[in-house]
Structure formats: C-alpha cells, structure tokens
Design an enzyme around this catalytic site. Structure first.
Site: not given
Ligand SMILES: N[C@@H](CCC[C@H](N)C(=O)O)C(=O)O
Length: 322
Positions: A110, A261
């Site tokens: 993340c 993200c």
């Molecule tokens: N939902 C993603 C993990 C989280 C990613 C995050 N929000 C970021 O900032 O990179 C997954 O399941 O890979």
C-alpha cells in the site's frame, strides 16, 4: 410483528460487527490518511493484536467502526515469519507494516499506507526520521526505504513489472476492461507494484467522471489474485515543466472506490509512459480525488528501474477502542 429476513439479517450482521470490535476493547488506535486514502492504525510492539478479517472489517466499517479503506498494524519484524525473512536481507527493517484492506483481505503493498505508517511511527515516538535520513521498513511487498520530502514523504517502491509480459503488452494492451458508465470495454495494461493493477486510459475528463465505480470493473484476463483498476486521463499537453500529468480514479481490490491509491498512481505512470513512448518523462504528477501524489522513475541499485512515490501523510485522531 415478524421482521423481514432482510432486516433481521442486517441486524445480526450489525450485532456481529459490534461484538467483533468489542473483543479489541482498550486497544489504542489512530486514524490517518494520505491524500484521502484513510487507515486505522494500531501500534502493536508486543505483537499481541493479530486480527481476524472480521475484526479488521469491523474496525474499518464506516458506520459502526472507526472507518477506513484499510487497517495498518505496526509490529516488530522479528515477530512475524515474513518480517524475519526480511531482517535476514536488511537488519535495519525493524518495523513491519501489516496492511489489510477494509474487507479484511491481505494486500502485498500500500503506497499511501507506507507514508502514513512512517508518519504514525514517528508520531508514536517509535522511530526518528531527521531531514536527509532514510528509514527502512518491512512490508509483504519487500523492504521499502522512506525519507522526508518537500511534499511529505518519498518512498522507494522498488521495481515495477508487467503482469502479462507478452508481445501483446508491448502493443499496449493485455486486457479488456468494462465498467458501468463506459459504453464499450476498453484496453487495459496490467502492472505489478508488488500488488496488482490494471490501468485503463480514457480520452476525456467527462468520461472519467461518468465511469461508475460502485461495482468492481470487469477485467479480462484478470491477474491471478484479482486487481486494482485505475481509470486515467493524460493531460493535454502531456508534459509541462518536465512533469507529465495524469488524472486518475481507482477501484481498489478489497475496498471499492477510494480517494487515492499510491501503488495505483505508480502503475498509472508506468502505463501512460509506456503508451506515450520514448519521449515520455520520468517524473509525474498524479491528480486523484483526494489530492496529488508524485511519481518518479530512477535506476535502483539492483540494476532495475525503481519507482519513487511521494506525497503527504496526516494523523487526524487518536483514541482507545471502547
Ligand atoms: N487495495 C489494494 C491495497 C491498497 C493500495 C493502497 N491504497 C495504495 O495506496 O497503494 C490491494 O488490494 O492491492
């Protein structure tokens, strides 16, 4: 009067959530975010609060819990098998980011979470990070190095990879992606930043706004463990002052649509640079609904190209679970 099955199912789910969260009574937490990607944070120096997916989902529930896109537990690397393996590579990776999505599922990485994690470690007095210094932490996506930057924190996210590195990828498409609000399926490119992403370029901001992300977009072929899907619009002109600019919305695996993200922003820059060809820049501003993060490509010490992600990290509250 008897309840309808739907109402009683909702009530028993609610009671279950309350009980699940109650079993963590007395545990201290903080709430933080990076460009609106928000997390429940728990410092667990004694490694006694490993959580079930149900407990994570209860804490991340926006109506009955604290609310968050994910949960981050700060735990000593020596107390987790995956952390101990990393300590053999780099003994300075003392703290491990145990990241879970809001539905309780694990993800390897993340990007916004790493910045918020480090800010939380500093806020809790667990580490120091002076200007010009770097901190090493463990994650399921490997060891990451973080330093302070003008916009908050900068993280070496390591190398990127195409998930389906075929001849078709070099022709810029390896999947077809459909989502409500888009009339026809669009080409997508699947990129790993430790975790999986599929990036879809749209021509107009109006198309981006019309795309419905309540439901997970359908991706075919889908990476083996599912994927996060980024819809992106490159700026016109693409490059200004040496930076390329991209506007992005994301549907995250295990969460839904989020405000930002970090790994998705890195994947978006990889895909747009690939599609734009050799003249594309190595530095990018990525506009997300929750703000702006920056992405840069640079030669890593391991002979591979690495991605740097930078942006803000904020702690908004701290408290104790009732
Ligand atoms: N939902 C993603 C993990 C989280 C990613 C995050 N929000 C970021 O900032 O990179 C997954 O399941 O890979």
């Amino acid at each position: 009067m008897d309840q309808t099955p739907a109402v009683s199912a909702r009530q028993s789910a609610a009671a279950e959530l309350t009980m699940t969260a109650a079993s963590l009574s007395g545990v201290a937490f903080s709430k933080g975010h990076g460009t609106g990607n928000d997390f429940v944070l728990i410092a667990d120096p004694g490694a006694v609060h490993d959580m079930t997916p149900e407990q994570v989902a209860a804490l991340c529930d926006r109506h009955r819990g604290i609310g968050g896109d994910g949960l981050i537990r700060a735990v000593p690397s020596r107390d987790l098998p995956e952390g101990r393996a990393l300590l053999e590579q780099d003994a300075s990776a003392e703290w491990f980011m145990d990241y879970r999505n809001g539905d309780g599922s694990l993800s390897e990485m993340c990007g916004n979470g790493v910045r918020v994690f480090v800010h939380f470690l500093i806020d809790q007095g667990l580490v120091d990070l002076g200007p010009g210094e770097a901190l090493t932490i463990g994650t399921r996506g490997g060891i990451k190095k973080i330093a302070r930057s003008d916009n908050g924190y900068a993280v070496d996210m390591g190398p990127w990879e195409f998930i389906f590195p075929t001849e078709a990828t070099s022709k810029a498409m390896d999947a077809l992606v459909s989502a409500d609000g888009l009339e026809v399926a669009r080409p997508g490119l699947s990129v790993s930043m430790g975790n999986p992403h599929t990036v879809v370029a749209l021509a107009e901001l109006s198309e981006l706004a019309a795309t419905q992300l309540f439901k997970a977009p359908v991706v075919d072929p889908k990476p083996a463990n599912g994927t996060n899907v980024e819809f992106v619009v490159p700026a016109e002109p693409l490059v200004h002052d040496g930076f390329g600019t991209i506007t992005m919305r994301v549907h995250e695996r295990g969460v839904g649509e989020t405000q930002s993200c970090g790994t998705g922003a890195c994947a978006a820059a990889v895909a747009i640079r690939h599609w734009a060809g050799n003249t594309a820049p190595n530095a990018w501003h990525v506009n997300v609904p929750g703000g702006v993060v920056d992405v840069k490509f640079f030669p890593g010490g391991d002979g591979r190209e690495h991605v740097e992600l930078s942006g803000p990290a904020v702690i908004v509250a701290s408290g104790t679970l009732a």
